[in-house]
Design a protein around this motif. Structure first.
Motif, PDB file in Angstrom:
ATOM      1  N   UNK A  33       0.676  -1.224  -0.111  1.00 36.50           N
ATOM      2  CA  UNK A  33       0.023   0.116   0.075  1.00 36.50           C
ATOM      3  C   UNK A  33       0.870   1.370   0.061  1.00 36.50           C
ATOM      4  N   UNK A  34       0.650   2.210  -0.889  1.00 43.65           N
ATOM      5  CA  UNK A  34       1.204   3.421  -0.908  1.00 43.65           C
ATOM      6  C   UNK A  34       0.574   4.341  -0.078  1.00 43.65           C
ATOM      7  N   UNK A  35      -0.484   4.129   0.356  1.00 46.66           N
ATOM      8  CA  UNK A  35      -1.412   5.152   1.074  1.00 46.66           C
ATOM      9  C   UNK A  35      -2.232   4.089   2.055  1.00 46.66           C
ATOM     10  N   UNK A  36      -2.809   4.623   3.171  1.00 50.33           N
ATOM     11  CA  UNK A  36      -3.946   4.057   3.745  1.00 50.33           C
ATOM     12  C   UNK A  36      -5.127   4.183   2.980  1.00 50.33           C
ATOM     13  N   UNK A  39     -10.554  -1.311   1.829  1.00 57.52           N
ATOM     14  CA  UNK A  39     -10.608  -2.313   0.784  1.00 57.52           C
ATOM     15  C   UNK A  39     -12.327  -2.496   0.454  1.00 57.52           C
ATOM     16  N   UNK A  40     -12.428  -3.280  -0.470  1.00 60.44           N
ATOM     17  CA  UNK A  40     -13.786  -3.563  -1.156  1.00 60.44           C
ATOM     18  C   UNK A  40     -15.130  -3.767   0.046  1.00 60.44           C
ATOM     19  N   UNK A  42     -14.798  -2.352   3.094  1.00 60.59           N
ATOM     20  CA  UNK A  42     -14.595  -1.627   4.123  1.00 60.59           C
ATOM     21  C   UNK A  42     -13.443  -1.589   5.332  1.00 60.59           C
ATOM     22  N   UNK A  43     -12.763  -2.638   4.997  1.00 63.37           N
ATOM     23  CA  UNK A  43     -11.563  -3.003   5.859  1.00 63.37           C
ATOM     24  C   UNK A  43     -10.263  -2.252   5.792  1.00 63.37           C
ATOM     25  N   UNK A  44      -9.658  -1.585   6.983  1.00 58.02           N
ATOM     26  CA  UNK A  44      -8.563  -0.687   6.520  1.00 58.02           C
ATOM     27  C   UNK A  44      -7.537  -1.506   6.093  1.00 58.02           C
ATOM     28  N   UNK A  45      -6.664  -0.704   5.103  1.00 61.27           N
ATOM     29  CA  UNK A  45      -5.356  -1.358   4.808  1.00 61.27           C
ATOM     30  C   UNK A  45      -4.352  -0.086   5.124  1.00 61.27           C
ATOM     31  N   UNK A  46      -3.448  -0.249   5.992  1.00 59.12           N
ATOM     32  CA  UNK A  46      -2.570   0.740   6.503  1.00 59.12           C
ATOM     33  C   UNK A  46      -1.390   0.866   5.205  1.00 59.12           C
ATOM     34  N   UNK A  47      -0.841   1.948   5.464  1.00 60.44           N
ATOM     35  CA  UNK A  47       0.253   2.580   4.458  1.00 60.44           C
ATOM     36  C   UNK A  47       1.234   1.292   4.574  1.00 60.44           C
ATOM     37  N   UNK A  48       1.867   0.800   3.660  1.00 62.40           N
ATOM     38  CA  UNK A  48       2.803  -0.124   3.423  1.00 62.40           C
ATOM     39  C   UNK A  48       2.545  -1.378   3.976  1.00 62.40           C
ATOM     40  N   UNK A  49       1.233  -1.811   4.097  1.00 61.80           N
ATOM     41  CA  UNK A  49       0.847  -3.022   4.312  1.00 61.80           C
ATOM     42  C   UNK A  49       0.570  -3.858   2.975  1.00 61.80           C
ATOM     43  N   UNK A  50       0.893  -5.102   3.107  1.00 61.65           N
ATOM     44  CA  UNK A  50       0.480  -5.693   1.781  1.00 61.65           C
ATOM     45  C   UNK A  50      -0.953  -6.105   1.783  1.00 61.65           C
ATOM     46  N   UNK A  51      -1.616  -5.696   0.528  1.00 61.91           N
ATOM     47  CA  UNK A  51      -2.909  -6.019   0.199  1.00 61.91           C
ATOM     48  C   UNK A  51      -2.977  -6.835  -1.106  1.00 61.91           C
ATOM     49  N   UNK A  52      -4.414  -6.883  -1.584  1.00 61.67           N
ATOM     50  CA  UNK A  52      -4.366  -7.810  -2.979  1.00 61.67           C
ATOM     51  C   UNK A  52      -5.083  -7.123  -3.840  1.00 61.67           C
ATOM     52  N   UNK A  53      -5.135  -7.097  -5.048  1.00 62.07           N
ATOM     53  CA  UNK A  53      -5.693  -6.447  -6.203  1.00 62.07           C
ATOM     54  C   UNK A  53      -5.739  -7.457  -7.301  1.00 62.07           C
ATOM     55  N   UNK A  54      -6.918  -7.040  -7.883  1.00 65.27           N
ATOM     56  CA  UNK A  54      -7.249  -7.848  -9.315  1.00 65.27           C
ATOM     57  C   UNK A  54      -8.121  -6.909 -10.319  1.00 65.27           C
ATOM     58  N   UNK A  56     -10.010  -6.274 -13.536  1.00 63.68           N
ATOM     59  CA  UNK A  56     -10.970  -7.061 -14.211  1.00 63.68           C
ATOM     60  C   UNK A  56     -11.070  -6.660 -15.580  1.00 63.68           C
ATOM     61  N   UNK A  57     -11.198  -7.641 -16.491  1.00 63.84           N
ATOM     62  CA  UNK A  57     -11.058  -7.739 -17.811  1.00 63.84           C
ATOM     63  C   UNK A  57     -11.703  -6.221 -18.679  1.00 63.84           C
ATOM     64  N   UNK A  58     -10.858  -5.521 -19.314  1.00 60.41           N
ATOM     65  CA  UNK A  58     -11.367  -4.248 -19.945  1.00 60.41           C
ATOM     66  C   UNK A  58     -11.702  -3.209 -18.828  1.00 60.41           C
ATOM     67  N   UNK A  59     -11.439  -3.346 -17.681  1.00 63.93           N
ATOM     68  CA  UNK A  59     -11.869  -2.214 -16.532  1.00 63.93           C
ATOM     69  C   UNK A  59     -10.394  -1.583 -15.922  1.00 63.93           C
ATOM     70  N   UNK A  60     -10.304  -0.588 -16.079  1.00 63.96           N
ATOM     71  CA  UNK A  60      -9.207   0.214 -15.286  1.00 63.96           C
ATOM     72  C   UNK A  60      -9.251   0.052 -13.920  1.00 63.96           C
ATOM     73  N   UNK A  61     -10.113  -0.039 -13.306  1.00 63.45           N
ATOM     74  CA  UNK A  61     -10.563  -0.252 -11.885  1.00 63.45           C
ATOM     75  C   UNK A  61     -10.007  -1.557 -11.504  1.00 63.45           C
ATOM     76  N   UNK A  62      -9.626  -1.492 -10.257  1.00 63.80           N
ATOM     77  CA  UNK A  62      -9.193  -2.719  -9.765  1.00 63.80           C
ATOM     78  C   UNK A  62      -9.942  -2.995  -8.342  1.00 63.80           C
ATOM     79  N   UNK A  63     -10.130  -4.498  -8.073  1.00 63.61           N
ATOM     80  CA  UNK A  63     -10.634  -4.808  -6.752  1.00 63.61           C
ATOM     81  C   UNK A  63      -9.550  -4.791  -5.603  1.00 63.61           C
ATOM     82  N   UNK A  64      -9.675  -4.498  -4.610  1.00 60.49           N
ATOM     83  CA  UNK A  64      -8.778  -4.287  -3.351  1.00 60.49           C
ATOM     84  C   UNK A  64      -9.357  -4.793  -2.111  1.00 60.49           C
ATOM     85  N   UNK A  65      -8.178  -5.898  -1.922  1.00 58.25           N
ATOM     86  CA  UNK A  65      -8.726  -6.601  -0.598  1.00 58.25           C
ATOM     87  C   UNK A  65      -7.594  -6.541   0.594  1.00 58.25           C
ATOM     88  N   UNK A  66      -7.866  -6.351   1.808  1.00 51.44           N
ATOM     89  CA  UNK A  66      -6.911  -6.359   2.787  1.00 51.44           C
ATOM     90  C   UNK A  66      -6.534  -7.850   3.116  1.00 51.44           C
TER      91      UNK A  66
END
Length: 111
Positions: A33-36, A39-40, A42-54, A56-66
């Motif tokens: 994480x580059x910033x706090x 996630x999808x 409402x769970x917090x992700x702290x600065x520099x914490x590892x989180x998970x992204x995915x 979606x096909x054809x979508x510039x947005x990405x899903x984010x999970x702590x």
């Protein structure tokens, strides 16, 4: 920050690898994480914490999970679901076999 962990670190990464086999070619990626942020779910992700992204096909947005949210996903998907574990392990083995065969063909061609 993880308050409660469902898995040991080794168990988590093993289950994550198995889970990810179902998402090819748009797999989940671990990201620092580059910033706090939240996630999808409402769970917090702290600065520099590892989180998970995915992405979606054809979508510039990405899903984010702590990590905590991903652990919940893994727990819900795999716990008491031996069929999913066996299927994922078989899919990983098939992918490994295909990769090995491709490497053998490449080296045979180069010789």
């Amino acid at each position: 920050m993880i308050e409660h962990s469902y898995y040991t670190d080794d168990e988590f990464w093993k289950h994550f690898k198995l889970f990810n086999v179902f998402f090819a070619p748009y797999q989940w990626q671990d990201t620092k994480a580059a910033k706090a942020h939240l996630d999808e779910f409402g769970d917090p992700v702290a600065y520099s914490e590892i989180y998970f992204t995915r992405h979606l096909h054809g979508d510039v947005n990405r899903l984010k999970l702590s990590r905590r949210s991903m652990e919940k996903m893994l727990m819900l998907f795999f716990d008491s679901n031996n069929g999913a574990v066996l299927l994922a392990e078989n899919l990983l083995q098939i992918k490994s076999d295909q990769t090995s065969a491709a490497i053998e063909r490449a080296f045979a061609f180069a010789s």
